[in-house]
Design an enzyme around this catalytic site. Sequence first.
Site, PDB file in Angstrom:
ATOM      1  N   ASP A   1       0.852  -1.188   0.000  1.00 18.45           N
ATOM      2  CA  ASP A   1       0.000   0.000   0.000  1.00 18.45           C
ATOM      3  C   ASP A   1       0.890   1.240   0.000  1.00 18.45           C
ATOM      4  O   ASP A   1       1.676   1.449   0.927  1.00 18.45           O
ATOM      5  CB  ASP A   1      -0.901  -0.019   1.248  1.00 18.45           C
ATOM      6  CG  ASP A   1      -2.024   0.998   1.172  1.00 18.45           C
ATOM      7  OD1 ASP A   1      -2.190   1.628   0.110  1.00 18.45           O
ATOM      8  OD2 ASP A   1      -2.740   1.148   2.177  1.00 18.45           O
TER       9      ASP A   1
ATOM     10  N   GLU B   1      -2.410   0.305  -4.502  1.00 17.40           N
ATOM     11  CA  GLU B   1      -2.270  -0.891  -3.662  1.00 17.40           C
ATOM     12  C   GLU B   1      -2.516  -2.156  -4.471  1.00 17.40           C
ATOM     13  O   GLU B   1      -3.224  -2.147  -5.482  1.00 17.40           O
ATOM     14  CB  GLU B   1      -3.215  -0.837  -2.462  1.00 17.40           C
ATOM     15  CG  GLU B   1      -4.682  -0.768  -2.806  1.00 17.40           C
ATOM     16  CD  GLU B   1      -5.568  -0.803  -1.570  1.00 17.40           C
ATOM     17  OE1 GLU B   1      -5.281  -1.591  -0.647  1.00 17.40           O
ATOM     18  OE2 GLU B   1      -6.563  -0.050  -1.538  1.00 17.40           O
TER      19      GLU B   1
END
Length: 367
Positions: free
Chosen positions: A14, A109
């Site tokens: 992420d 992500e």
Amino acid sequence: MQDNLPIRKIIHVDMDAFYASVEQMDNPELKGKPIAVGGGGARGVVSAASYEARKFGVRSALSGAQARRNCPELIFVKPRFDRYHEISKQIRAIFYDYTDLVEPLSLDEAYLDVTQNKKGNPSASLIAKEIRERIFKEVGLTASAGISINKFVAKVASDYNKPNGQKTVNPEEVLAFLEALDIRKFYGVGKVTTEKMYQLGIFTGKDLKQKSLEYLDTNFGKSGRFYYYIVRGIHTSEVRPKRTRKSLAAERTFNENLSSEIFMLEKLEHIAQEVSRRLTKSKVSGKTITLKIKYSDFTLQTRSKTLPYFISDKSIILETAKDLLFQEKLQNSVRLLGISLSNLNTEKTKKKLEEKKAVSVQLQFEF
């Protein structure tokens, strides 16, 4: 956790405050300052906020006006999605150096299955560390990562040591990790569900685990089964490299609320044009047109129509959206309109249609 489940090595990467971090990287004058990507006007909305801005309570989906009240020195920057896409491609290229099992969730992500990987490295934690170091060295941005036996735990873990950190939850640690977890941290448990769980005396994973499957089904419907299994470390969803697109959409928030359908027609034309452009670019068509209406009091309404054939043409999208707009009287003045096309003829859909057609032909010739 079930003993017969396969042990996978999953990484969830992420990016840290992705849009805002790209803007700070490209413009050094913004580094260390509270910035928000989005609109700062009365009708603007924050798309992303730097960590400096988050300290003041500025976050995504917050109105621009409220964000300014929270942080008077906040700097607003217009989003540059072409640039974000460009950076995202560079990051994904790094992922593919380690595995082909990459499932992007968004521009910033993705899940990676590194159980078997191109580097022959048995340590998912070391792979995650190397990927993060390469992203920083080659792209100039920081990323956080979560590493565990399934997608759910990896996703939760990636938020643990943000920004620019990682957390590994080993197989033998999963159950204790989930039991100690605040229910707000469970991925898939939103704000409304959290409040409901609090009212039912469910504050941690341990509290959730004490509830029976029947109890959770009764109180949370279909989601109850999901909650029952994830708190036991059971999440069998595999990393899917090719996620089938289910819809394509475009929407616009207006500077002033619109109170008449007549004033909305020009706006709808521009939105339909954008949807058509995106369909053409993606080489797909759709059958179901949905008109999204957000009123000035923030209530949301959708109206849909399914056609007997696939379309991508702007004129047909627009005419159908107009029909939906005039379908019933507006409830209030309107701040946002959107059009989406679903029921798309993706490769998966085309394959199913071909198989169905083949079966139909076969049945016609069998006596």
